[in-house]
Design a protein around this motif. Structure first.
Motif, short mmCIF file in Angstrom:
data_model
loop_
_atom_site.label_atom_id
_atom_site.label_comp_id
_atom_site.label_asym_id
_atom_site.label_seq_id
_atom_site.Cartn_x
_atom_site.Cartn_y
_atom_site.Cartn_z
N PRO A 137 63.74 30.64 14.36
CA PRO A 137 63.30 32.04 14.46
C PRO A 137 62.18 32.37 13.47
N GLY A 138 62.25 31.79 12.25
CA GLY A 138 61.18 32.02 11.29
C GLY A 138 59.84 31.49 11.77
N SER A 139 59.87 30.31 12.38
CA SER A 139 58.65 29.73 12.94
C SER A 139 58.11 30.58 14.08
N ALA A 140 59.03 31.11 14.90
CA ALA A 140 58.62 31.97 16.01
C ALA A 140 57.88 33.20 15.49
N PHE A 141 58.37 33.75 14.40
CA PHE A 141 57.73 34.93 13.80
C PHE A 141 56.31 34.61 13.34
N VAL A 142 56.15 33.51 12.63
CA VAL A 142 54.83 33.13 12.10
C VAL A 142 53.86 32.80 13.23
N ILE A 143 54.32 32.01 14.20
CA ILE A 143 53.47 31.64 15.33
C ILE A 143 53.02 32.87 16.09
N ALA A 144 53.95 33.82 16.29
CA ALA A 144 53.63 35.02 17.05
C ALA A 144 52.62 35.90 16.32
N ILE A 145 52.70 35.97 14.99
CA ILE A 145 51.71 36.74 14.22
C ILE A 145 50.32 36.15 14.42
N VAL A 146 50.22 34.83 14.27
CA VAL A 146 48.92 34.15 14.44
C VAL A 146 48.40 34.36 15.86
N ALA A 147 49.29 34.17 16.85
CA ALA A 147 48.89 34.35 18.25
C ALA A 147 48.48 35.79 18.52
N GLY A 148 49.22 36.75 17.93
CA GLY A 148 48.91 38.16 18.13
C GLY A 148 47.54 38.53 17.59
N LYS A 149 47.22 38.04 16.39
CA LYS A 149 45.91 38.32 15.79
C LYS A 149 44.79 37.70 16.64
N PHE A 150 45.04 36.50 17.13
CA PHE A 150 44.04 35.82 17.96
C PHE A 150 43.82 36.57 19.27
N ILE A 151 44.89 37.03 19.88
CA ILE A 151 44.79 37.76 21.15
C ILE A 151 44.03 39.08 20.94
N GLN A 152 44.30 39.77 19.84
CA GLN A 152 43.57 41.00 19.54
C GLN A 152 42.07 40.75 19.45
N MET A 153 41.72 39.66 18.77
CA MET A 153 40.31 39.31 18.61
C MET A 153 39.67 39.00 19.96
N VAL A 154 40.39 38.23 20.80
CA VAL A 154 39.86 37.84 22.11
C VAL A 154 39.71 39.06 23.01
N GLU A 155 40.70 39.96 22.98
CA GLU A 155 40.63 41.15 23.84
C GLU A 155 39.52 42.10 23.41
N ARG A 156 39.22 42.14 22.11
CA ARG A 156 38.09 42.96 21.65
C ARG A 156 36.75 42.34 22.04
N LYS A 157 36.69 41.02 21.96
CA LYS A 157 35.44 40.31 22.22
C LYS A 157 35.14 40.22 23.71
N PHE A 158 36.18 40.16 24.52
CA PHE A 158 36.00 40.03 25.97
C PHE A 158 36.73 41.17 26.69
N PRO A 159 36.14 42.35 26.73
CA PRO A 159 36.78 43.50 27.39
C PRO A 159 37.02 43.28 28.88
N LYS A 160 36.33 42.30 29.48
CA LYS A 160 36.52 42.02 30.90
C LYS A 160 37.95 41.55 31.20
N LEU A 161 38.66 41.13 30.15
CA LEU A 161 40.05 40.70 30.34
C LEU A 161 40.94 41.83 30.84
N LYS A 162 40.49 43.07 30.64
CA LYS A 162 41.27 44.23 31.08
C LYS A 162 41.05 44.57 32.55
N ARG A 163 40.09 43.92 33.19
CA ARG A 163 39.82 44.21 34.60
C ARG A 163 40.99 43.77 35.48
#
Length: 359
Positions: A137-163
């Motif tokens: 569970p601890g690893s899941a928490f850390v991995i999810a934080i890293v993935a979440g930050k990366f997804i935020q960056m990608v969604e800001r950089k590529f707004p077409k993902l919301k289409r």
């Protein structure tokens, strides 16, 4: 012979409840995010994935539950029945009290209770399992934080993902990831019901994982509606990519643990992954919510609940030790009393806050 059939019946009933109470949550991200709109289709897909996971990769965890915690020669039919009954009754009592329990932890606790009664435990194996209950569970928490930050960056950089057209493609990705999360549940959770039967030589491991996988899958389809609905609603605040990250994190870690033969709590892995995504969204302040105490309560109460029951049943049913029955009932009554008191205090505090701190 009657005891043997009774043990098999309880094991299959336990498998049904595993499917309905926990395994159904594996597909909830795909359903709750709208990737799968039909509840019936989501449940059927989840059931198929769980059955496939049990048959293809469930044997290692079955071996651990059946032979890796206590010596196999202790697993008479009567002891197997005690283990399964202890796990099943723990889940039943917890459901009545509204306390979510990990089926992996209550099964391990029931086996450990028997081992304590006979002073025969593989301590090193138990320590490894417990360490993974913290590590995964601890690893899941850390991995999810890293993935979440990366997804935020990608969604800001590529707004077409919301289409809409892009979202449909992402939805397919989320469904595939959800399938693998359910697959991981089959690999890991079916062993909770079947492991004691296999360890007691009541059923072969090949037949056990097929039968256990089938009944767990049936549990998902027949009983999993409410669990999936509840979990699905809880995760709708996440984007499709974030939901995929939650499912993907759980699937990866649980499949890896299953390959190593380690029973781990899928529910807690998913919960901590959700916490990680939430922390990536809103910062560390989100960790102050009640979910932390809820996870700790589950982690502590789950194995102790079933351990106490199985230990007491061995002493009473096998050893005919009435004194141990008195101790068992006293411990159970005290535990239930403390839980009831804490719930009452929590409710009174909530009402007090709702009234603005006044009468």
């Amino acid at each position: 012979m009657i005891i043997t059939y009774l043990a098999i019946i309880i094991a299959l009933f336990f498998a049904l409840n595993i499917g309905g109470s926990g395994a159904a949550a594996a597909i909830s991200v795909a359903y709750g995010s709208g990737a799968i709109k039909s509840q019936k289709k989501a449940l059927i897909l989840c059931g198929l994935a769980i059955f496939a996971g049990a048959v293809i990769g469930g044997s290692e965890v079955v071996k651990t539950i059946g032979t890796g915690i206590i010596p196999q020669d202790l697993l008479s039919v009567k002891i197997v029945l005690i283990i399964l009954f202890s796990a099943a009754i723990s889940l039943f009592i917890a459901n009545l009290l509204g306390i979510p329990l990990s089926t992996s932890e209550i099964t391990v606790g029931a086996v450990v209770g028997v081992g304590i009664a006979y002073k025969a435990l593989y301590i090193n194996n138990i320590l490894v399992i417990i360490s993974f209950w913290l590590l995964v569970p601890g690893s899941a928490f850390v991995i999810a934080i890293v993935a979440g930050k990366f997804i935020q960056m990608v969604e800001r950089k590529f707004p077409k993902l919301k289409r809409p057209e892009t979202q449909r493609i992402i939805a397919v990705f989320v469904i595939i990831i959800g399938f693998f999360e359910a697959f991981s549940a089959g690999m890991n959770n079916v062993a909770n019901a079947i492991g004691p039967l296999v360890g007691g030589n009541i059923i072969s491991i090949e037949k056990g994982i097929i039968l256990g996988g089938l009944f767990t899958a049936l549990g998902v389809v027949l009983l999993g509606k409410h669990v999936m609905e509840t979990n699905g609603k809880k995760i709708t605040r996440f984007s499709l990519l974030e939901g995929g990250a939650i499912s993907g994190t759980g699937a990866f870690l649980v499949i890896l643990s299953s390959i190593c033969g380690l029973p781990v709590p899928l529910t807690q892995v998913t919960s901590t992954a959700i916490m990680g995504i939430a922390a990536a969204q809103k910062g560390a302040s989100v960790l102050k919510k009640n979910i932390i105490s809820k996870i700790l309560k589950v982690w502590i109460v789950s194995p102790i609940f079933s351990l106490v029951i199985s230990y007491g049943l061995v002493k009473v049913v096998v050893d005919m030790d009435i004194y141990s029955l008195f101790v068992l009932l006293s411990v159970c009554a005290s535990t239930l009393g403390v839980i009831s008191l804490l719930n009452t205090i929590k409710e009174e505090k909530r009402v007090y806050q709702e009234n603005g701190g006044g009468i």
